[in-house]
Design an enzyme around this catalytic site. Structure first.
Site, PDB file in Angstrom:
ATOM      1  N   HIS A  12      -5.864  -9.830   6.986  1.00  0.00           N
ATOM      2  CA  HIS A  12      -6.523  -8.889   7.530  1.00  0.00           C
ATOM      3  C   HIS A  12      -6.552  -9.194   9.079  1.00  0.00           C
ATOM      4  CE1 HIS A  12      -7.518  -6.197   4.553  1.00  0.00           C
ATOM      5  NE2 HIS A  12      -7.742  -7.094   3.554  1.00  0.00           N
TER       6      HIS A  12
ATOM      7  N   THR B 174      -7.304 -11.994   2.981  1.00  0.00           N
ATOM      8  CA  THR B 174      -8.372 -12.293   4.264  1.00  0.00           C
ATOM      9  C   THR B 174      -7.415 -12.576   5.520  1.00  0.00           C
ATOM     10  OG1 THR B 174      -9.831 -12.886   2.650  1.00  0.00           O
ATOM     11  CG2 THR B 174     -10.328 -13.293   4.921  1.00  0.00           C
TER      12      THR B 174
HETATM   13 ZN    ZN Z   1      -9.089 -16.230   0.191  1.00  0.00          ZN
END
Ligand code: ZN
Ligand code: ZN
Length: 335
Positions: free
Chosen positions: A31, A28
């Site tokens: 990203h 994440t």
């Molecule tokens: Zn995570």
């Protein structure tokens, strides 16, 4: 992304202020670093990122103190999904599916910082679990949720498809839960090494191995009882449905970036498969089970940790993940 001085977060009545000791770097965060379509649509900067962490309680709000459970000075981690507590899902034991979920390090300030304020109800006590392990219990919890949901794992056969950190943790959870055969696949041989270290009996690399044939061979032509789909790749989905035994189960955690074509009749209905979408960790049964497995010595996620960096070297931490050279990466923030 920049490193800046920011005010120490305010500790509300129901909050605790935690001095962060270690934090996990996640896909994440990559990203967000790359500011892809998902990140640019979701985040409203400026926001402190990071959602996997462990640290010490250094201040407690009045209500949190009065609740009498958490103690000043103790080591904790926390569920990073902050839910509303009022919706249908929250009120029926499905808080991980709350529509109003706010994620730390995404929707509100997170853990790549000296301090984070968390609602006391989200805080999970480590009770002796090492800080580094505490810092990655969020993704380990994803693996616990994926492997244990709806499956009778003792004595069963499990195929973990995709061996990023959560896939590698899933291998360890399946072993710990008593699977008799754990097969793991990934295109990256370094990751397959980690999966072996976590206890995989058979590892397959789709660039060399015919995955479906090999899984069927290893299970006397039956297919496995449980497939944990951790890749999110369309090819992975097809392999997942084809390698689950008739009447088996496919728990899907990998998130595809585009829609996948599925022949429902052929791949799912007439095979009698049960398909489950894994979101986050169940609040808080996943945490409870995971804490016991780790403290009891059944599950040790540490072999998956390959790199550590101080917070200031976040760019290097992101770099090793991006290059596919890393398992789990930990930021050391304070101790
Ligand atoms: Zn995570
Ligand atoms: Zn809710």
């Amino acid at each position: 992304m920049t490193i800046e001085e920011v005010p120490t977060p305010k500790c509300g009545l129901n909050d605790v202020l935690i001095k962060v000791h270690a934090a996990g770097v996640c896909g994440t965060d990559l990203h967000i670093w790359e500011w892809d379509r998902w990140a640019s649509n979701r985040l409203k900067p400026p926001v402190v990122i990071g959602h996997e962490f462990a640290g010490e309680i250094v201040e407690m709000g009045e209500d949190a103190r009065r609740a009498g459970i958490l103690q000043l000075g103790e080591m904790v981690t926390a569920e990073g999904h902050i839910v509303c507590g009022h919706c249908l899902q929250c009120r029926t034991g499905l808080g991980h599916l709350c529509k109003r979920t706010q994620i730390i390090g995404v929707d509100r300030d997170g853990a790549f910082a000296d301090y984070i304020a968390m609602p006391a109800g989200n805080v999970v006590r480590l009770h002796g679990i090492p800080t580094d392990v505490g810092a990655i219990m969020d993704p380990v919890g994803n693996a616990v949720h994926t492997v244990l949901e709806g499956a009778e794992v003792p004595g069963s056969t499990v195929f973990v498809l995709g061996c990023g950190p959560i896939g590698c943790f899933a291998v360890g959870v399946a072993k710990a839960a008593g699977a008799s055969l754990v097969i793991a696949s990934d295109l990256n041989d370094m990751r397959l090494d980690l999966a072996r270290r976590m206890g995989a009996h058979v590892t397959l690399n789709p660039s060399r191995d015919d995955v479906v044939t090999r899984v069927l061979e290893a299970t006397h032509g039956n297919g496995v009882d449980l497939v944990c789909e951790m890749s999110g790749h369309p090819v992975g989905h097809a392999q997942a449905f084809a390698t689950a035994r008739l009447g088996g189960r496919v728990n899907l955690l990998g998130t595809p970036s585009q829609s996948t074509e599925v022949d429902f009749a052929k791949e799912i209905i007439f095979r009698g498969l049960t398909v489950y979408g894994v979101t986050g960790r169940k609040m808080y049964s996943t945490w409870n089970t995971m804490g016991r497995m780790i403290r009891g010595g059944q599950l040790d996620p540490m072999p998956v940790v390959t790199h550590r960096f101080p917070l200031e070297r976040i760019a290097d931490a992101i770099g090793v993940i991006k290059d596919g050279k890393a398992g789990k990466v930990i930021l050391e923030i304070a101790s």
